[in-house]
Design a protein around this motif. Sequence first.
Motif, PDB file in Angstrom:
ATOM      1  N   PHE A 125      29.583  -5.286 -44.649  1.00  0.00           N
ATOM      2  CA  PHE A 125      28.755  -5.838 -43.879  1.00  0.00           C
ATOM      3  C   PHE A 125      29.061  -5.675 -42.597  1.00  0.00           C
ATOM      4  O   PHE A 125      30.093  -6.178 -42.220  1.00  0.00           O
ATOM      5  N   ASN A 126      28.430  -5.376 -41.499  1.00  0.00           N
ATOM      6  CA  ASN A 126      28.771  -5.347 -40.102  1.00  0.00           C
ATOM      7  C   ASN A 126      27.487  -5.745 -39.340  1.00  0.00           C
ATOM      8  O   ASN A 126      26.492  -5.014 -39.132  1.00  0.00           O
ATOM      9  N   ILE A 127      27.585  -7.141 -39.058  1.00  0.00           N
ATOM     10  CA  ILE A 127      26.365  -7.625 -38.286  1.00  0.00           C
ATOM     11  C   ILE A 127      26.695  -8.285 -36.923  1.00  0.00           C
ATOM     12  O   ILE A 127      27.510  -9.061 -36.759  1.00  0.00           O
ATOM     13  N   GLU A 128      25.849  -7.848 -36.116  1.00  0.00           N
ATOM     14  CA  GLU A 128      25.733  -8.131 -34.590  1.00  0.00           C
ATOM     15  C   GLU A 128      25.006  -9.401 -34.623  1.00  0.00           C
ATOM     16  O   GLU A 128      23.668  -9.443 -34.827  1.00  0.00           O
ATOM     17  N   ILE A 129      25.587 -10.404 -33.850  1.00  0.00           N
ATOM     18  CA  ILE A 129      24.544 -11.679 -33.667  1.00  0.00           C
ATOM     19  C   ILE A 129      24.800 -11.774 -32.018  1.00  0.00           C
ATOM     20  O   ILE A 129      25.746 -11.797 -31.487  1.00  0.00           O
ATOM     21  N   GLN A 130      23.515 -11.896 -31.484  1.00  0.00           N
ATOM     22  CA  GLN A 130      23.465 -11.889 -30.005  1.00  0.00           C
ATOM     23  C   GLN A 130      22.559 -13.337 -29.692  1.00  0.00           C
ATOM     24  O   GLN A 130      21.544 -13.575 -30.319  1.00  0.00           O
ATOM     25  N   GLN A 131      22.948 -14.173 -28.702  1.00  0.00           N
ATOM     26  CA  GLN A 131      22.332 -15.307 -28.274  1.00  0.00           C
ATOM     27  C   GLN A 131      22.427 -15.133 -26.638  1.00  0.00           C
ATOM     28  O   GLN A 131      23.587 -15.403 -26.235  1.00  0.00           O
ATOM     29  N   GLY A 132      21.541 -14.929 -25.993  1.00  0.00           N
ATOM     30  CA  GLY A 132      21.540 -14.746 -24.485  1.00  0.00           C
ATOM     31  C   GLY A 132      22.605 -13.513 -24.226  1.00  0.00           C
ATOM     32  O   GLY A 132      22.709 -12.411 -24.621  1.00  0.00           O
ATOM     33  N   ASN A 133      23.727 -13.900 -23.492  1.00  0.00           N
ATOM     34  CA  ASN A 133      24.661 -12.994 -23.110  1.00  0.00           C
ATOM     35  C   ASN A 133      25.999 -13.033 -24.042  1.00  0.00           C
ATOM     36  O   ASN A 133      26.907 -12.440 -23.838  1.00  0.00           O
ATOM     37  N   GLN A 134      25.945 -14.001 -25.086  1.00  0.00           N
ATOM     38  CA  GLN A 134      26.960 -14.314 -26.139  1.00  0.00           C
ATOM     39  C   GLN A 134      26.616 -13.181 -27.515  1.00  0.00           C
ATOM     40  O   GLN A 134      25.526 -13.031 -27.872  1.00  0.00           O
ATOM     41  N   SER A 135      27.800 -12.513 -27.590  1.00  0.00           N
ATOM     42  CA  SER A 135      27.489 -11.572 -28.763  1.00  0.00           C
ATOM     43  C   SER A 135      28.934 -11.538 -29.547  1.00  0.00           C
ATOM     44  O   SER A 135      29.966 -11.765 -29.222  1.00  0.00           O
ATOM     45  N   GLN A 136      28.723 -11.766 -30.996  1.00  0.00           N
ATOM     46  CA  GLN A 136      29.745 -11.852 -31.961  1.00  0.00           C
ATOM     47  C   GLN A 136      29.381 -10.816 -33.232  1.00  0.00           C
ATOM     48  O   GLN A 136      28.276 -10.683 -33.162  1.00  0.00           O
ATOM     49  N   THR A 137      30.572 -10.532 -33.662  1.00  0.00           N
ATOM     50  CA  THR A 137      30.338  -9.499 -35.071  1.00  0.00           C
ATOM     51  C   THR A 137      30.890 -10.249 -36.304  1.00  0.00           C
ATOM     52  O   THR A 137      32.096 -10.682 -36.274  1.00  0.00           O
ATOM     53  N   LEU A 138      29.989 -10.271 -37.351  1.00  0.00           N
ATOM     54  CA  LEU A 138      30.329 -10.712 -38.476  1.00  0.00           C
ATOM     55  C   LEU A 138      30.641  -9.708 -39.418  1.00  0.00           C
ATOM     56  O   LEU A 138      29.647  -8.650 -39.455  1.00  0.00           O
ATOM     57  N   LYS A 139      31.700  -9.639 -40.277  1.00  0.00           N
ATOM     58  CA  LYS A 139      32.205  -8.612 -41.100  1.00  0.00           C
ATOM     59  C   LYS A 139      32.666  -9.583 -42.353  1.00  0.00           C
ATOM     60  O   LYS A 139      33.410 -10.337 -42.374  1.00  0.00           O
ATOM     61  N   PHE A 140      31.806  -8.747 -43.541  1.00  0.00           N
ATOM     62  CA  PHE A 140      32.311  -9.378 -44.758  1.00  0.00           C
ATOM     63  C   PHE A 140      32.212  -8.116 -45.867  1.00  0.00           C
ATOM     64  O   PHE A 140      31.336  -7.171 -45.626  1.00  0.00           O
ATOM     65  N   GLN A 141      32.460  -8.466 -47.111  1.00  0.00           N
ATOM     66  CA  GLN A 141      32.185  -7.294 -48.160  1.00  0.00           C
ATOM     67  C   GLN A 141      31.863  -8.133 -49.290  1.00  0.00           C
ATOM     68  O   GLN A 141      32.043  -9.463 -49.478  1.00  0.00           O
ATOM     69  N   GLN A 142      31.055  -7.430 -50.163  1.00  0.00           N
ATOM     70  CA  GLN A 142      30.242  -8.267 -51.329  1.00  0.00           C
ATOM     71  C   GLN A 142      30.140  -6.948 -52.283  1.00  0.00           C
ATOM     72  O   GLN A 142      29.464  -6.027 -52.226  1.00  0.00           O
ATOM     73  N   LYS A 143      30.343  -7.439 -53.703  1.00  0.00           N
ATOM     74  CA  LYS A 143      30.273  -6.454 -54.767  1.00  0.00           C
ATOM     75  C   LYS A 143      28.976  -7.049 -55.473  1.00  0.00           C
ATOM     76  O   LYS A 143      28.658  -8.281 -55.600  1.00  0.00           O
ATOM     77  N   PHE A 144      27.893  -6.132 -55.774  1.00  0.00           N
ATOM     78  CA  PHE A 144      26.609  -6.548 -56.420  1.00  0.00           C
ATOM     79  C   PHE A 144      26.760  -6.172 -57.866  1.00  0.00           C
ATOM     80  O   PHE A 144      27.312  -4.888 -58.198  1.00  0.00           O
ATOM     81  N   TYR A 145      25.983  -6.686 -58.856  1.00  0.00           N
ATOM     82  CA  TYR A 145      26.003  -6.408 -60.093  1.00  0.00           C
ATOM     83  C   TYR A 145      24.362  -6.405 -60.141  1.00  0.00           C
ATOM     84  O   TYR A 145      23.703  -7.330 -59.918  1.00  0.00           O
ATOM     85  N   VAL A 146      23.934  -5.347 -61.131  1.00  0.00           N
ATOM     86  CA  VAL A 146      22.566  -5.304 -61.713  1.00  0.00           C
ATOM     87  C   VAL A 146      22.348  -6.409 -62.957  1.00  0.00           C
ATOM     88  O   VAL A 146      23.223  -6.388 -63.681  1.00  0.00           O
ATOM     89  N   ASP A 147      21.364  -6.930 -62.720  1.00  0.00           N
ATOM     90  CA  ASP A 147      20.785  -7.989 -63.844  1.00  0.00           C
ATOM     91  C   ASP A 147      20.593  -7.288 -65.062  1.00  0.00           C
ATOM     92  O   ASP A 147      19.936  -6.184 -65.208  1.00  0.00           O
TER      93      ASP A 147
END
Length: 147
Positions: A125-147
């Motif tokens: 995951f690569n997620i841009e977070i913006q608030q006004g003129n402030q910006s940060q990027t959240l990066k993480f990884q996740q493994k999913f399993y089917v129920d």
Amino acid sequence: MNRLFYVTLFVVSLFITNAHAKQQTGGQFKQLGNWQVHYIAFPSTFIQPDIARNYGLERSGYKGIINISILKNNSTKTAQTARLTGTAKNLLGNTQQLEFKEIVEGDAIYYLAQLDYNNEEIYRFNIEIQQGNQSQTLKFQQKFYVD
């Protein structure tokens, strides 16, 4: 107050309690600038059908939910509003655009997005977070399993 309100409150309290517990143990949150960003990704079948309907989420064994909350990084840890955009890319390079919905319940603010996945599929995951003129990027990884 109706039953749906109490169920929703319960789910939110579980998330907040989980986020607090993870905070105490160094879990799923990242310090990004002036924010403490908590994140979790899980199968959509973990939520009850009435809650999914209430938030316009699809429940499926092949669909996940990404939940992000942004707290001000100070002693009050107040919830923050922001604009979130992002992508999820699997190991084959297939990319899904994430569309976040803002959910406000009392003092809590969190952002939900959904994605499709297959069994044991890993997404980055690569997620841009913006608030006004402030910006940060959240990066993480996740493994999913089917129920």
